[in-house]
Structure formats: structure tokens, C-alpha cells
Design a protein around this motif. Structure first.
Motif, PDB file in Angstrom:
ATOM      1  N   VAL A   1       0.832  -1.205   0.000  1.00  0.00           N
ATOM      2  CA  VAL A   1       0.000   0.000   0.000  1.00  0.00           C
ATOM      3  C   VAL A   1       0.866   1.256   0.000  1.00  0.00           C
ATOM      4  CG1 VAL A   1      -1.673   1.335   1.330  1.00  0.00           C
ATOM      5  CG2 VAL A   1      -1.944  -1.139   1.118  1.00  0.00           C
ATOM      6  N   THR A   2       1.887   1.279   0.864  1.00  0.00           N
ATOM      7  CA  THR A   2       2.743   2.468   0.964  1.00  0.00           C
ATOM      8  C   THR A   2       3.478   2.741  -0.340  1.00  0.00           C
ATOM      9  OG1 THR A   2       3.076   2.069   3.325  1.00  0.00           O
ATOM     10  CG2 THR A   2       4.644   3.516   2.227  1.00  0.00           C
ATOM     11  N   THR A   3       4.113   1.712  -0.891  1.00  0.00           N
ATOM     12  CA  THR A   3       4.849   1.925  -2.138  1.00  0.00           C
ATOM     13  C   THR A   3       3.894   2.147  -3.305  1.00  0.00           C
ATOM     14  OG1 THR A   3       5.000  -0.486  -2.433  1.00  0.00           O
ATOM     15  CG2 THR A   3       6.883   0.627  -1.417  1.00  0.00           C
ATOM     16  N   GLY A   4       2.681   1.587  -3.224  1.00  0.00           N
ATOM     17  CA  GLY A   4       1.693   1.848  -4.259  1.00  0.00           C
ATOM     18  C   GLY A   4       1.287   3.306  -4.289  1.00  0.00           C
ATOM     19  N   VAL A   5       1.078   3.891  -3.120  1.00  0.00           N
ATOM     20  CA  VAL A   5       0.758   5.324  -3.044  1.00  0.00           C
ATOM     21  C   VAL A   5       1.923   6.149  -3.579  1.00  0.00           C
ATOM     22  CG1 VAL A   5       0.321   7.246  -1.471  1.00  0.00           C
ATOM     23  CG2 VAL A   5      -0.864   5.068  -1.147  1.00  0.00           C
ATOM     24  N   LEU A   6       3.144   5.772  -3.183  1.00  0.00           N
ATOM     25  CA  LEU A   6       4.333   6.466  -3.685  1.00  0.00           C
ATOM     26  C   LEU A   6       4.399   6.387  -5.209  1.00  0.00           C
ATOM     27  CD1 LEU A   6       7.137   7.767  -3.492  1.00  0.00           C
ATOM     28  CD2 LEU A   6       8.072   5.472  -3.096  1.00  0.00           C
ATOM     29  N   GLY A   7       4.182   5.184  -5.766  1.00  0.00           N
ATOM     30  CA  GLY A   7       4.227   5.029  -7.216  1.00  0.00           C
ATOM     31  C   GLY A   7       3.172   5.856  -7.911  1.00  0.00           C
ATOM     32  N   GLY A   8       1.975   5.953  -7.316  1.00  0.00           N
ATOM     33  CA  GLY A   8       0.920   6.761  -7.901  1.00  0.00           C
ATOM     34  C   GLY A   8       1.264   8.240  -7.905  1.00  0.00           C
ATOM     35  N   VAL A   9       1.808   8.719  -6.789  1.00  0.00           N
ATOM     36  CA  VAL A   9       2.205  10.132  -6.714  1.00  0.00           C
ATOM     37  C   VAL A   9       3.284  10.453  -7.744  1.00  0.00           C
ATOM     38  CG1 VAL A   9       3.328  11.874  -5.267  1.00  0.00           C
ATOM     39  CG2 VAL A   9       1.544  10.405  -4.300  1.00  0.00           C
ATOM     40  N   LEU A  10       4.283   9.584  -7.843  1.00  0.00           N
ATOM     41  CA  LEU A  10       5.366   9.818  -8.800  1.00  0.00           C
ATOM     42  C   LEU A  10       4.858   9.748 -10.235  1.00  0.00           C
ATOM     43  CD1 LEU A  10       8.219   7.787  -7.065  1.00  0.00           C
ATOM     44  CD2 LEU A  10       7.952  10.277  -7.162  1.00  0.00           C
ATOM     45  N   ALA A  11       3.891   8.867 -10.492  1.00  0.00           N
ATOM     46  CA  ALA A  11       3.293   8.807 -11.829  1.00  0.00           C
ATOM     47  C   ALA A  11       2.543  10.101 -12.133  1.00  0.00           C
ATOM     48  CB  ALA A  11       2.347   7.611 -11.934  1.00  0.00           C
TER      49      ALA A  11
END
Length: 263
Positions: free
Chosen positions: A217-227
């Protein structure tokens, strides 16, 4: 940059199949490979003092190797420009939403770094011997402590970890934002940017399955923000810098603040 600015699948020409295979691997294969490699690493960590350095070197080879393969595929797709995969300087400033997302992300990073530095997690985790699944180390740590086990302790480990942090910023942004999103839009050109952000976040989160559900979940949110930042600026530059800084923050955490049982 918007989804419509990215290439169509036909533009990949002879590289279509290779691009699709790599994209599928990033979503399906990478979570499995990462899980197995990290669990085996944890098993070695109990008896091999060079386990972290060896694992860092392996990460460097794997990430740069995969990034090189995808670069070759992109070059083979001669109709896909550098701008269409984010390999240009920023074309515009992020909008208010992107700035707010980045600010929230940086606050979270600062808070988590301060928590680690305080030694709040330095108490030894329960050393539980349990039945394991195929590919899992016999003494695999719980997911949260499995992440902490990756952090460097010695000077030599910190030097290698610095290279790993920079590598993650460069290679993972290219793989999961530049290359992967180009393939997604090439296959489904009508997807709105909001869906692209969700897809990129989900793929990046799954790649960190070894960290457990909270890590996904944490890295998924990070990946979404960076995208979102990538699509807003039309460039991978700012996501690369943010990603590298987030990973390199662990160099600010002294070894004395980390759990003794995973040293």
C-alpha cells in the motif's frame, strides 16, 4: 503530458511483443522474483556477514540490466520519441494537486525518518520459527522487519546502499513510469490520466510484495504520486530526484536505531 501524448502500440513496430512481455513481467513476474530473492537474503543474513553487500550488488545488476533491456526495446521502437517516454527535461510545472501530493509525501518521509532515527524500532522483533512456503527463507522476518533488514549497518554497506538508492531512483522510474506507462497507453490509448496513475501505483506496489500488505500500500501510493508528477511535468527528472531522495534518507538512520535481531 497526457495519455494521448504517449505512443500507440503500433508505434513500437517489431518491439511490440518484447515491450508487452516486459510490461507483464513488471506486474506479474517482479513481485514473485522479488519475494523469493528477499526471503533467501534474510536466510543468508543470519549466518553470512557479507549478505547485505552481496544482495546490494545483485540488486544493482538486476535493475540496471532490466533497464538496459528496456532501453534497447525503446530504441528498436524507432517511432517512439524520447518525449513520449519521459526522457526529456520538464515541459511544464506540476499543477496544485501534484504539489500537494509531493508535500504530503515529503512530510510522511520526514516523519518516518525521524521515527527510525529515534530508535523506536530498535527493540528486537520476535524471532519466530514457522512453517514457510516455497522460496521462503527458514528464518524469514515478518514483513515490516524484512524491510528493516535491508538497511545498511557498516560503512561499506552504506556506500553500496547509496548506489542502490540512486539506481532505484533512475531505473525504477524509467521502468515503472516511463516505459511501463508508455506500453499501457499503447495498448489502451483511451485511458484517462487518473487511471494511469492508479495502474502505475498498483504495479509499483505489487513489485514490493515482499514488504507485506502495508508495504504494498505504501509503495503503491508512492508510485501513484510519482506517476502523477511524471504525467504533470512530461519528464522523469522530478520523479527520479524524489525517488532517490526517499531511498537515500535511510542513510540518515544510524545502525544503533535499527533492530538488533536483523543485523
Amino acid at each position: 503530458m497526457t495519455g494521448s501524448d504517449l505512443p500507440s502500440f503500433a508505434d513500437f513496430g517489431p518491439a511490440q511483443l518484447s515491450a508487452a512481455v516486459i510490461a507483464v513481467y513488471l506486474v506479474v513476474g517482479e513481485p514473485f522474483v522479488g519475494y523469493v530473492l528477499h526471503r533467501r537474503f534474510e536466510g543468508r543474513l543470519r549466518t553470512d556477514p557479507a549478505a547485505r553487500r552481496s544482495f546490494y550488488r545483485r540488486l544493482l545488476v538486476l535493475e540496471w540490466g532490466l533497464a538496459l533491456v528496456t532501453l534497447v526495446v525503446w530504441v528498436a521502437a524507432s517511432d517512439v520519441s524520447a518525449a513520449q517516454v519521459g526522457l526529456v527535461l520538464p515541459q511544464r510545472w506540476p499543477g496544485p494537486f501534484s504539489w500537494l501530493a509531493c508535500a504530503a509525501l515529503l512530510v510522511l518521509v520526514l516523519v518516518s525518518t525521524r521515527t527510525l532515527r529515534s530508535g523506536a524500532l530498535a527493540g528486537p522483533p520476535p524471532d519466530v520459527l514457522r512453517r514457510t512456503r516455497p522460496g521462503e527463507a527458514r528464518h524469514a522476518e515478518p514483513p515490516g522487519h524484512a524491510t528493516l533488514a535491508l538497511l545498511p549497518r557498516s560503512r561499506s554497506e552504506r556506500h553500496l546502499f547509496a548506489l542502490v538508492g540512486v539506481t532505484a531512483g533512475v531505473c525504477e522510474e524509467w521502468l515503472y513510469r516511463g516505459f511501463f506507462l508508455a506500453v499501457v497507453v499503447a495498448v489502451a490509448p483511451s485511458l484517462p490520466d487518473a487511471v494511469l496513475v492508479l495502474v502505475a501505483g498498483a504495479a509499483f506496489g505489487l513489485a514490493h510484495a515482499y514488504q507485506g500488505l502495508s508495504g504494498v500500500v505504501t509503495t503503491g501510493v508512492l508510485g501513484g504520486v510519482l506517476a502523477g508528477v511524471y504525467l504533470a511535468t512530461g519528464s522523469l527528472l522530478l520523479p527520479v530526484l524524489l525517488h532517490a531522495a526517499i531511498d537515500l534518507r535511510f542513510l540518515l538512520v544510524p545502525s544503533s536505531a535499527l533492530p538488533a535481531a536483523v543485523r
